[in-house]
Design an enzyme around this catalytic site. Structure first.
Site, mmCIF file in Angstrom:
data_model
loop_
_atom_site.group_PDB
_atom_site.id
_atom_site.type_symbol
_atom_site.label_atom_id
_atom_site.label_comp_id
_atom_site.label_asym_id
_atom_site.label_seq_id
_atom_site.Cartn_x
_atom_site.Cartn_y
_atom_site.Cartn_z
ATOM 1 N N ASP A 87 0.857 -1.191 0.000
ATOM 2 C CA ASP A 87 0.000 0.000 0.000
ATOM 3 C C ASP A 87 0.893 1.241 0.000
ATOM 4 O OD1 ASP A 87 -3.192 0.606 1.162
ATOM 5 O OD2 ASP A 87 -1.725 2.235 1.109
ATOM 6 N N HIS A 97 -10.147 -5.441 -2.914
ATOM 7 C CA HIS A 97 -8.828 -5.658 -2.318
ATOM 8 C C HIS A 97 -8.949 -5.956 -0.836
ATOM 9 C CE1 HIS A 97 -9.786 -1.349 -2.213
ATOM 10 N NE2 HIS A 97 -9.194 -1.325 -1.030
ATOM 11 N N PHE A 98 -8.014 -6.729 -0.353
ATOM 12 C CA PHE A 98 -7.876 -6.995 1.083
ATOM 13 C C PHE A 98 -6.607 -6.301 1.566
ATOM 14 C CE2 PHE A 98 -10.939 -10.203 2.533
ATOM 15 C CZ PHE A 98 -11.524 -10.584 1.342
HETATM 16 P P1 5GP Z 1 -9.683 1.354 0.429
HETATM 17 O O1 5GP Z 1 -9.947 2.621 1.172
HETATM 18 O O2 5GP Z 1 -10.329 1.390 -0.939
HETATM 19 O O3 5GP Z 1 -10.033 0.123 1.209
HETATM 20 O O4 5GP Z 1 -8.130 1.268 0.253
HETATM 21 C C1 5GP Z 1 -7.432 1.741 -0.851
HETATM 22 C C2 5GP Z 1 -5.970 1.720 -0.495
HETATM 23 O O5 5GP Z 1 -5.234 1.924 -1.685
HETATM 24 C C3 5GP Z 1 -5.540 2.818 0.492
HETATM 25 O O6 5GP Z 1 -5.007 2.229 1.666
HETATM 26 C C4 5GP Z 1 -4.501 3.621 -0.287
HETATM 27 O O7 5GP Z 1 -3.417 3.987 0.507
HETATM 28 C C5 5GP Z 1 -4.081 2.649 -1.385
HETATM 29 N N1 5GP Z 1 -3.668 3.296 -2.627
HETATM 30 C C6 5GP Z 1 -4.295 4.347 -3.246
HETATM 31 N N2 5GP Z 1 -3.651 4.645 -4.398
HETATM 32 C C7 5GP Z 1 -2.621 3.757 -4.518
HETATM 33 C C8 5GP Z 1 -1.604 3.574 -5.505
HETATM 34 O O8 5GP Z 1 -1.511 4.266 -6.506
HETATM 35 N N3 5GP Z 1 -0.709 2.567 -5.289
HETATM 36 C C9 5GP Z 1 -0.773 1.767 -4.172
HETATM 37 N N4 5GP Z 1 0.162 0.810 -4.053
HETATM 38 N N5 5GP Z 1 -1.723 1.917 -3.221
HETATM 39 C C10 5GP Z 1 -2.640 2.905 -3.390
#
Ligand code: 5GP
Length: 142
Positions: free
Chosen positions: A33, A102-103
């Site tokens: 992340d 995603h997890f």
């Molecule tokens: P959600 O809130 O959808 O469960 O989590 C999305 C996650 O994706 C967040 O923890 C955020 O830090 C991560 N994230 C957002 N953009 C990117 C990216 O461009 N690359 C990576 N590796 N992680 C990302």
């Protein structure tokens, strides 16, 4: 909910955006992340294009959760003394911000503090270091 193939994780899957990849299988990708909630915060995603848990095929979800278990075991081994949070959000109302299923796998030592979003981006060297650490632990898991 419809699936938008222009989402960030779909672009990572297609190699259009970089990521610190920990492991790729036929059906999944595991990478760090970019805004980790703790060192070693990894994401496990299916290659199947599904926005959330409701819309992935049962077979795809089975393969995904099997990989989640494998990465969680590696996390436990790579960060001894921590617990492991496995978190998965569905819908913006639940806090989901990237609409490709995603997890989150997060080594955790802060008890019941569930504050989640809003971290700063980590530097490349740190992401790379923790990707290596998880890779080494994965290599020890059957
Ligand atoms: P959600 O809130 O959808 O469960 O989590 C999305 C996650 O994706 C967040 O923890 C955020 O830090 C991560 N994230 C957002 N953009 C990117 C990216 O461009 N690359 C990576 N590796 N992680 C990302």
């Amino acid at each position: 909910m419809s699936y938008d193939p222009a989402n960030i994780f779909a672009r990572i899957l297609r190699g259009e955006l970089p990521a610190h990849v920990v492991e790729e299988t036929e059906d999944t990708l595991t990478f760090m992340d970019i805004m980790p909630k703790a060192n070693g915060h990894a994401l496990v995603i299916p290659k199947e294009g599904a926005p959330n848990i409701f819309e992935i095929s049962d077979d795809g979800l089975h393969k995904l959760i099997t990989q989640v278990k494998r990465v969680a075991k590696a996390s436990q081994r790579a960060y001894p003394g921590n617990g492991v949070r496995v978190i998965q959000l569905n819908g913006s109302e639940a806090g989901q911000s990237v609409f490709h299923l995603h997890f989150h796998i997060i080594p955790s030592a802060d008890g019941m503090n569930f504050g989640f979003h809003g971290g700063a981006a980590a530097d490349e060297a740190s992401l790379s270091e923790h990707a290596q650490r998880l890779k080494q632990a994965l290599a020890t898991i059957d």
